[in-house]
Enzyme design. Structure first.
Site, short mmCIF file in Angstrom:
data_model
loop_
_atom_site.label_atom_id
_atom_site.label_comp_id
_atom_site.label_asym_id
_atom_site.label_seq_id
_atom_site.Cartn_x
_atom_site.Cartn_y
_atom_site.Cartn_z
N GLU A 1 0.95 -4.18 -0.36
CA GLU A 1 1.41 -3.45 -1.55
C GLU A 1 1.22 -4.35 -2.76
O GLU A 1 1.79 -5.44 -2.82
CB GLU A 1 2.88 -3.04 -1.40
CG GLU A 1 3.46 -2.36 -2.62
CD GLU A 1 2.63 -1.20 -3.12
OE1 GLU A 1 2.27 -1.22 -4.31
OE2 GLU A 1 2.33 -0.28 -2.32
N ASP B 1 -4.08 5.06 1.70
CA ASP B 1 -3.32 6.12 1.01
C ASP B 1 -3.02 5.65 -0.41
O ASP B 1 -1.88 5.37 -0.75
CB ASP B 1 -2.04 6.37 1.82
CG ASP B 1 -1.10 7.33 1.14
OD1 ASP B 1 -1.56 8.14 0.32
OD2 ASP B 1 0.11 7.27 1.42
#
Length: 297
Positions: free
Chosen positions: A120, A166
Site C-alpha cells: 500500500e 485492484d
C-alpha cells in the site's frame, strides 16, 4: 476517476470482486501445500460503515446490505458462502457495521501455513494495515508501489497462490499501468492466479485491456481459453451519468469451479443489486468474434 475506497466500501462492485476473491482463495486451501496471497493495492484492510466517509456515501446499503437481507437460492448461497463468512466475522454482534477489504478476506480464509503480502503506497493506510495485522505472523504489510513490487515478489517461494491487482484508478493512465503489471507479473509467474479489477467507466480502455490481455495470453503465450475469465456487473445503464454504474474482474488461471459459480451468481446479483434501467452482466473469456479476427492471427 477517484476511487478512495472508504467512500465506496461494500458497494455492488465490492460484492462481485470480493465474492470472486473468496471463491479463489477457498479453492487454494483445498490442497495441503502452503500458498501466498499478494495484494498490490491493499487499502486499509477493513472499513467502518459507521464512519463519516461511509455515512456521506452509504453505497454499502445498495450493495452488501441488500445481499445480506435477500433470500438466496441454494446455488447462490454456495457461491457466496466463503465471502459471507468473512463479512459475518467482521460483525460478530450481528448487523452490519464493518466491511472486510481484500486483506481481511485473505486473513480470514487462509491458513497458518500460508503467507500474505500487502502493498500500500498511501502512508496512513499502510500504517493502518501494519497496526491491524501486527500480531498476525502470516502477514507482512509494506509501504510500496504494488506494481513495482511484483518483480521482487514473483514467483513466490510457495509456487501456489493469488495476486490481487485492484488499483484506486486515481491516475488517468491506470489501465495502461495495470496492463504493464499484468504482462510483467504473468511472465514471471504464468501459473499463478491473478485477479484484475477494473471499473466499467472508460469502456474503450476497459475492453482494450481485457482483449489485449486475452489475445497475448492465448495467441502468444499459449494459454488455454479456459484460463481467462471475465465477470462484469452493471447496476444501471453504463452510459448513465453520476456514480459508477458497472465494474468487474478478469481472472487469469481461475479455479475450474469459478465459471459455474458465477453463472449461478451473476444473474441473481444483477436482479438484487440493480439501481435502474439497463442493469446487466456478462461472463466470458474476454474475447468474442467481434473483438478479434481469428483469421488474422
Amino acid at each position: 476517476m477517484n476511487y478512495r475506497h472508504a467512500f465506496h466500501a461494500g458497494n455492488f462492485a465490492d460484492v462481485l470482486k470480493h465474492a470472486v476473491l473468496a471463491l479463489c482463495l477457498n479453492h487454494l486451501i483445498r490442497k495441503d501445500k502452503p500458498a501466498r496471497y499478494i495484494d498490490t493495492h491493499a487499502g486499509t484492510g477493513r472499513y467502518d460503515l459507521t464512519s463519516d466517509a461511509a455515512r456521506r456515501s452509504p453505497e454499502w446499503q445498495a450493495g452488501v446490505a441488500r445481499v445480506m437481507d435477500a433470500s438466496r437460492p441454494e446455488a447462490v448461497e454456495a457461491a457466496l458462502a466463503p465471502w459471507l463468512k468473512t463479512v459475518r466475522a467482521c460483525n460478530p454482534d450481528g448487523g452490519l457495521s464493518a466491511y472486510p477489504g481484500s486483506p481481511d478476506i485473505a486473513a480470514a480464509i487462509l491458513r497458518e501455513q500460508d503467507r500474505i503480502h500487502l502493498c500500500e503506497l498511501h502512508e496512513a493506510d499502510c500504517r493502518t494495515l501494519d497496526q491491524r495485522y501486527a500480531r498476525d505472523a502470516r502477514i507482512k504489510a509494506e509501504q510500496r508501489d504494488g506494481y513495482k513490487a511484483l518483480a521482487a515478489l514473483l514467483p513466490p517461494r510457495e509456487r501456489r497462490g493469488l495476486v490481487m491487482i485492484d488499483p484506486p484508478f486515481e491516475q488517468r493512465d491506470e489501465m495502461a499501468a495495470m496492463a504493464r503489471a499484468a504482462r510483467a507479473g504473468l511472465e514471471r509467474w504464468p501459473t499463478g492466479t491473478f485477479i484484475f479489477w477494473r471499473p466499467l467507466k472508460d469502456l474503450w480502455a476497459c475492453d482494450r485491456f481485457d482483449e489485449g490481455l486475452a489475445q497475448w495470453l492465448l495467441f502468444e503465450e499459449g494459454f488455454d481459453p479456459e484460463k481467462v475469465l471475465r465477470a462484469d456487473l452493471w447496476v444501471r445503464d453504463l452510459e448513465s451519468e453520476g456514480k459508477l454504474a458497472g465494474a468487474g474482474v478478469v481472472v487469469v488461471n481461475p479455479p475450474h469451479t469459478l465459471e459455474a459459480d458465477l453463472l449461478a451468481l451473476l444473474p441473481w446479483l444483477c436482479d438484487v443489486l440493480k439501481q435502474g434501467e439497463g442493469a446487466g452482466w456478462r461472463l466470458d473469456g474476454a474475447l468474442t468474434e467481434a473483438s478479434v479476427d481469428l483469421d488474422t492471427l
